[in-house]
Design a protein around this motif. Structure first.
Motif, PDB file in Angstrom:
ATOM      1  N   HIS A 102      -1.594  -1.225 -11.238  1.00 53.96           N
ATOM      2  CA  HIS A 102      -1.064  -2.025 -10.142  1.00 53.96           C
ATOM      3  C   HIS A 102      -0.946  -1.212  -8.859  1.00 53.96           C
ATOM      4  N   SER A 103      -1.414  -1.804  -7.756  1.00 51.91           N
ATOM      5  CA  SER A 103      -1.359  -1.084  -6.479  1.00 51.91           C
ATOM      6  C   SER A 103      -0.782  -2.000  -5.404  1.00 51.91           C
ATOM      7  N   LYS A 113       1.107   1.754  -7.722  1.00 54.64           N
ATOM      8  CA  LYS A 113       2.552   1.574  -7.868  1.00 54.64           C
ATOM      9  C   LYS A 113       3.006   1.782  -9.307  1.00 54.64           C
ATOM     10  N   ARG A 114       2.226   1.219 -10.226  1.00 52.69           N
ATOM     11  CA  ARG A 114       2.637   1.241 -11.632  1.00 52.69           C
ATOM     12  C   ARG A 114       1.396   1.081 -12.498  1.00 52.69           C
ATOM     13  N   ILE A 115       1.331   1.838 -13.574  1.00 50.13           N
ATOM     14  CA  ILE A 115       0.186   1.732 -14.479  1.00 50.13           C
ATOM     15  C   ILE A 115       0.686   1.285 -15.846  1.00 50.13           C
ATOM     16  N   ASP A 116       0.097   0.225 -16.370  1.00 52.87           N
ATOM     17  CA  ASP A 116       0.440  -0.183 -17.737  1.00 52.87           C
ATOM     18  C   ASP A 116      -0.237   0.779 -18.712  1.00 52.87           C
ATOM     19  N   THR A 117       0.522   1.332 -19.634  1.00 50.38           N
ATOM     20  CA  THR A 117      -0.067   2.332 -20.526  1.00 50.38           C
ATOM     21  C   THR A 117      -0.418   1.756 -21.900  1.00 50.38           C
ATOM     22  N   GLN A 140      -1.087  -7.662  -6.441  1.00 53.14           N
ATOM     23  CA  GLN A 140      -0.265  -8.589  -7.228  1.00 53.14           C
ATOM     24  C   GLN A 140      -0.980  -9.896  -7.571  1.00 53.14           C
ATOM     25  N   ALA A 162       1.761   8.771 -15.784  1.00 55.19           N
ATOM     26  CA  ALA A 162       2.166   7.588 -16.535  1.00 55.19           C
ATOM     27  C   ALA A 162       2.081   7.818 -18.046  1.00 55.19           C
ATOM     28  N   ASN A 221       5.689  14.154  -9.463  1.00 58.27           N
ATOM     29  CA  ASN A 221       5.852  13.954 -10.900  1.00 58.27           C
ATOM     30  C   ASN A 221       5.763  15.237 -11.711  1.00 58.27           C
TER      31      ASN A 221
END
Ligand code: ASP
Ligand code: MG
Length: 402
Positions: A102-103, A113-117, A140, A162, A221
């Motif tokens: 997700h960006s 923004k977020r990465i589904d792992t 989105q 992530a 990170n």
């Protein structure tokens, strides 16, 4: 161990190189490690896609550009999966949508923004080598986005963070991070290690090895990066928080021709003018680098600043349109300039770096137009045709040669 490996365009530029990368990854896979591989588009494919798009429409929509770009990375991962399969190793390719990376929705320059792992972990559990397209995200509404040129590095670090990977290796066509670009400074030497802050300055200042946002993300990170060659086994450069004490105060010299100076002359010397001028530029998303304001005289002053060369016209246009013409006399533009910087965390506790740099340039008879510094950097603006000489002079002055 979970290892994220990223290979750039030249490293997967043809069939032999694809097999070379496949073999290197399989070697680590066979040691029992979990392997996630991020790939860039082959060779110059991204540039070719831009050319193809422009031939059809000189001003293509940013959304459609991102849609087009994604095929470059997608081709790489699919071919790599086939190569690994041919070598008898199980692999699966995934694009940004399939992973769910997700960006933000800023086409051409999105941020992850977020990465589904979940999907990746599922494939790793099946003992597959997972191949992920670099450079892409989805917004989105599931539109494809891209992360800015060179953005695959950022994909790799974001994935490493992530997935809580144990190592993040960025493979390229050089052996690591050098004290300067060896094509411009023949004496340049490979660094064994470099701090995030130093790397961030160098990446931003035009040392092409790593995308600057990737370094930012790694720092945030705590992802340790190893930059190394895909073509040999040399150990590479480690990018991390602290380095073992180094003799040198300065770790590298960078040169960047992609700079232009704009001077707004005869600006009214009253409170708020600088704010108004830079507010206008900021509102139009024009990034300003070095700023210099002259001492006022006769109620007027000059404000100069640098921008990326391809933004000059837009910046000037923007000032003409939005900055009250009664508030200044004229605008002057100079494109044939370059920034030369020396960077080093050692500057924090060693004074005299600027002096040494200025002395080296004076001795080489190079005129300095503007100066800017940060805690760990000194940058000067010089004529474009003197950039390489200035880099060599600075490199020598700080005894960075091999
Ligand atoms: N293929 C993209 C580019 O050429 C992304 C990358 O290589 O990192 O900019
Ligand atoms: Mg790159």
């Amino acid at each position: 161990m979970l290892i994220v490996k990223k290979f750039g365009g030249t490293s997967v530029g043809n069939k032999e190189r694809i097999f070379n990368v496949a073999r290197r990854c399989i070697e680590d896979y066979k040691k029992g490690h979990d392997i996630v591989v991020v790939l860039s588009a082959m060779g110059k494919m991204t540039d070719e896609l831009i050319a193809e798009a422009r031939a059809i429409n000189p001003n293509p929509s940013k959304r459609e550009m991102d849609m087009l770009y994604t095929i470059g990375e997608q081709k790489s991962v699919a071919l790599m999966a086939m190569a690994m399969d041919a070598l008898g190793a199980p692999a699966v390719s995934l694009n940004a949508f399939q992973v769910a990376m997700h960006s933000t929705n800023k086409y051409g320059n999105a941020r992850l923004k977020r990465i589904d792992t979940e999907r990746i972990n599922h494939e790793l559990d099946q003992r597959k080598i997972v191949l992920v397209t670099g450079f892409q995200g989805i917004d989105q509404y599931n539109n494809y986005t891209t992360l800015g040129r060179g953005g695959s590095d950022t994909t790799a670090v974001a994935l490493a963070a992530a997935l809580r990977a144990d190592a993040c290796e960025i493979y390229t066509d050089v052996e690591g991070v050098y004290t300067a670009d060896p094509r411009k400074v023949p004496d340049a030497r490979k660094l064994e290690e470099i701090t995030y802050n130093e790397m961030l300055e160098l990446a931003t200042l035009g040392a092409g090895v790593l995308h600057n946002r990737c370094v930012e993300l790694a720092k945030k990170n705590g992802v340790q990066i190893v930059v190394r060659s895909s073509l040999n086994e040399a150990p590479g450069t480690v990018v991390k928080s602290f380095t073992a004490t180094r003799d040198q105060v300065v770790c590298g010299v960078a040169g960047d021709k992609d700079a232009a100076r704009i001077a707004v002359m005869g600006v009214k010397n009253e409170p708020g003018t600088a704010f108004k001028l830079f507010n206008i530029l900021a509102r139009h998303n024009i990034n300003v680098d070095i700023i210099l304001q002259s001492i006022g005289h006769d109620g007027k002053k000059d404000i100069s600043f640098t921008v990326r060369e391809d933004l000059v016209e837009e910046a000037v246009e923007c000032i003409r349109k939005n900055f009250n013409s009664k508030k200044y006399d004229s605008i002057d533009v100079e494109k044939k300039i370059a920034m030369v910087s020396v960077v080093g965390a050692g500057m924090l506790d060693h004074p005299g770096v600027a002096r040494k740099m200025f002395a080296a340039l004076a001795q080489a008879n190079i005129n300095i137009r503007m100066i800017s510094t940060s805690e760990i950097r000194v940058t000067v603006l010089v004529a474009e045709d003197e950039m390489v000489e200035a880099m060599n002079a600075a490199h020598k002055a700080f005894a960075l040669e091999q």
